[in-house]
Design a protein around this motif. Structure first.
Motif, mmCIF file in Angstrom:
data_model
loop_
_atom_site.group_PDB
_atom_site.id
_atom_site.type_symbol
_atom_site.label_atom_id
_atom_site.label_comp_id
_atom_site.label_asym_id
_atom_site.label_seq_id
_atom_site.Cartn_x
_atom_site.Cartn_y
_atom_site.Cartn_z
ATOM 1 N N TYR A 45 0.871 -1.186 0.000
ATOM 2 C CA TYR A 45 0.000 0.000 0.000
ATOM 3 C C TYR A 45 0.902 1.229 0.000
ATOM 4 N N ASP A 46 0.741 2.052 -1.055
ATOM 5 C CA ASP A 46 1.625 3.225 -1.249
ATOM 6 C C ASP A 46 0.818 4.501 -1.266
ATOM 7 N N VAL A 47 1.317 5.516 -0.571
ATOM 8 C CA VAL A 47 0.677 6.831 -0.645
ATOM 9 C C VAL A 47 1.770 7.877 -0.841
ATOM 10 N N THR A 48 1.518 8.806 -1.742
ATOM 11 C CA THR A 48 2.411 9.965 -1.885
ATOM 12 C C THR A 48 1.578 11.221 -1.709
ATOM 13 N N ALA A 49 1.986 12.077 -0.781
ATOM 14 C CA ALA A 49 1.263 13.328 -0.534
ATOM 15 C C ALA A 49 2.227 14.491 -0.734
ATOM 16 N N ILE A 50 1.797 15.477 -1.513
ATOM 17 C CA ILE A 50 2.681 16.618 -1.818
ATOM 18 C C ILE A 50 1.964 17.920 -1.500
ATOM 19 N N TRP A 51 2.657 18.760 -0.736
ATOM 20 C CA TRP A 51 2.172 20.121 -0.495
ATOM 21 C C TRP A 51 3.104 21.082 -1.213
ATOM 22 N N PRO A 104 5.414 25.330 2.260
ATOM 23 C CA PRO A 104 6.674 24.990 1.585
ATOM 24 C C PRO A 104 6.555 23.601 0.956
ATOM 25 N N LYS A 105 7.433 23.298 0.037
ATOM 26 C CA LYS A 105 7.293 22.036 -0.691
ATOM 27 C C LYS A 105 7.597 20.860 0.244
ATOM 28 N N ARG A 106 6.584 20.024 0.436
ATOM 29 C CA ARG A 106 6.747 18.824 1.253
ATOM 30 C C ARG A 106 6.305 17.620 0.438
ATOM 31 N N ILE A 107 7.162 16.591 0.443
ATOM 32 C CA ILE A 107 6.810 15.338 -0.226
ATOM 33 C C ILE A 107 6.883 14.248 0.826
ATOM 34 N N TYR A 108 5.744 13.688 1.172
ATOM 35 C CA TYR A 108 5.678 12.637 2.181
ATOM 36 C C TYR A 108 5.227 11.346 1.507
ATOM 37 N N LYS A 109 6.019 10.291 1.702
ATOM 38 C CA LYS A 109 5.658 8.986 1.110
ATOM 39 C C LYS A 109 5.451 7.975 2.221
ATOM 40 N N PHE A 110 4.501 7.121 1.993
ATOM 41 C CA PHE A 110 4.064 6.185 3.020
ATOM 42 C C PHE A 110 3.866 4.838 2.341
ATOM 43 N N ARG A 111 4.534 3.812 2.848
ATOM 44 C CA ARG A 111 4.409 2.489 2.228
ATOM 45 C C ARG A 111 4.253 1.429 3.302
#
Lengths: 262, 130
Positions: free
Chosen positions: B97-103, B106-113
């Motif tokens: 199960y993969d999730v990528t969230a981007i704001w 400021p630029k935030r890249i959070y990945k969750f696996r």
């Protein structure tokens, strides 16, 4: 008349107390954050231990002067003071409820606690969160230990500890230090270590544990160079060494000693 | 009166989004991990300008093994964030199960696996573009 005198005394006491505390707004990434600055002093300070995000400046001023600036909103949680540590005086900075009762916090690498210290006999600097260490005054005790538990950046032209300089890294440590002036260097790396510069130490011992990742390039002029590596990355030594002992057990570590004149 | 109520509702919505993001970051604090009790490994690196010390980028990685309670907290925190992100990518093929969230700011890249009993969360926060 007595009541008037008492009221005046109380007002004066308040004014003096407030003189030790300054409140100012700092703009960080476009956001205004109210910081409070408090001052204390300790003439025989030998250690600095930080358990929160800090931005530390070591400067040359009145011996023992300490200034701590932290977000006003964090005031109920911040703990700091000079304590007895291993028989000496240590400035310890922490935060209540960090371990057992996590609380939302403003503190981060962008919103740290700013610490300014004027102390010429520091023997230990230890950071356990994100530590930015700016050394404007290169005056330490004869033996100095830098210890990193998570993230530490050191920025200075030189670090001088006449007898020994020990680095213990368990996180990510980047040392933008041009000169390491000491008789003995000892490095133990169990994280990521960036260390480029020059040292006149006569004895250098470098141990990289299995989890260690190294980006090390040192210009040396020493009697003994001992390197033990189980980690990864690159260890490069240039210059002069009379006796070189290298033990590399890690598959991914490259150790360069070809530029040494033995 | 209606305008005040609408204004109040906007304020509450804004505050709740801010609190949700802080909730993920609060779970990603380095002092909570790297101990046998939590079965976790946490690493963090902060890239700074070597002259000024200004923070340019922060990256972190948290690996959680056999800790369902902590996995559940992170899943809930990410789900709470879904409405407020600029980019949300989710994939579930049964095993992973993969999730990528981007704001953006400021630029935030959070990945969750999540793969079996192992959860990996990796984050990048870019404060200054290089």
């Amino acid at each position: 008349m007595k009541k008037i005198l008492l009221a005046c005394a109380m007002i004066m006491a308040t004014v003096v107390a407030q003189a030790q505390t300054v409140v100012e707004d700092r703009v960080i990434d476009g956001e205004s954050i109210r910081y409070v600055t408090e001052r204390l002093s300790c003439e025989d300070l030998t250690a600095l231990l930080a358990f929160v995000h800090v931005d530390v400046t070591l400067y040359e001023g009145k011996e023992g002067a300490i200034e701590i600036s932290y977000p006003l909103a964090e005031r109920p949680y911040i703990n700091y003071g000079v304590e007895n540590y291993e028989g000496k005086k240590a400035l310890i900075i922490g935060r209540n409820g960090y371990v057992n009762i996590p609380k939302k916090t403003l503190l981060s690498e962008k919103v740290p606690i700013y610490v300014r210290v004027s102390a010429s006999q520091l023997k230990r600097i230890s950071g356990h969160m994100d530590t930015m260490l700016r050394i404007e005054s290169d005056k330490f005790a004869d033996d100095l230990v830098l210890q990193n538990g998570l993230v530490m950046a050191v920025v200075t032209e030189s670090i001088t500890a006449l007898n020994s300089l020990t680095i213990r890294n368990h996180g990510t440590m980047t040392c933008h230090v041009k000169e390491w002036n000491t008789a003995n260097v000892e490095v133990y790396n169990n994280g990521y270590l960036y260390m480029h510069g020059a040292t006149t130490a006569k004895s250098i011992a470098f141990v990289s544990a299995k989890e260690g990742i190294n980006d090390v390039c040192l210009d040396v002029d020493c009697d003994v160079l001992n390197v033990v590596s189980q980690g990864k990355g690159v260890l490069r030594y240039r210059g002069k060494a009379n006796d070189v002992n290298v033990s590399a057990r890690g598959k991914h570590c490259t150790i360069y000693t070809s530029e040494l004149n033995w | 009166m209606k305008r005040l109520i609408i204004l109040f509702m906007f304020c509450v919505m804004g505050m709740s989004e801010g609190f949700a993001q802080q909730h993920i970051d609060a779970l990603l604090r380095g002092d909570l991990y790297n101990n046998k009790k939590s079965n976790t490994t946490f690493r963090m690196a902060v890239k700074r300008d070597p002259v000024t010390g200004e923070v340019i980028k922060k990256v972190s990685e948290l690996v959680v093994r056999d800790n369902k309670a902590l996995m559940k907290k992170f899943i809930e925190a990410f789900k709470a964030e879904q409405a407020g992100v600029d980019v949300w990518q989710e994939q579930d093929n049964g095993n992973v199960y993969d999730v990528t969230a981007i704001w953006s700011k400021p630029k935030r890249i959070y990945k969750f696996r999540i793969s079996g009993s192992v959860m990996v969360i990796s984050t990048q926060v870019i404060y200054k573009e290089e």
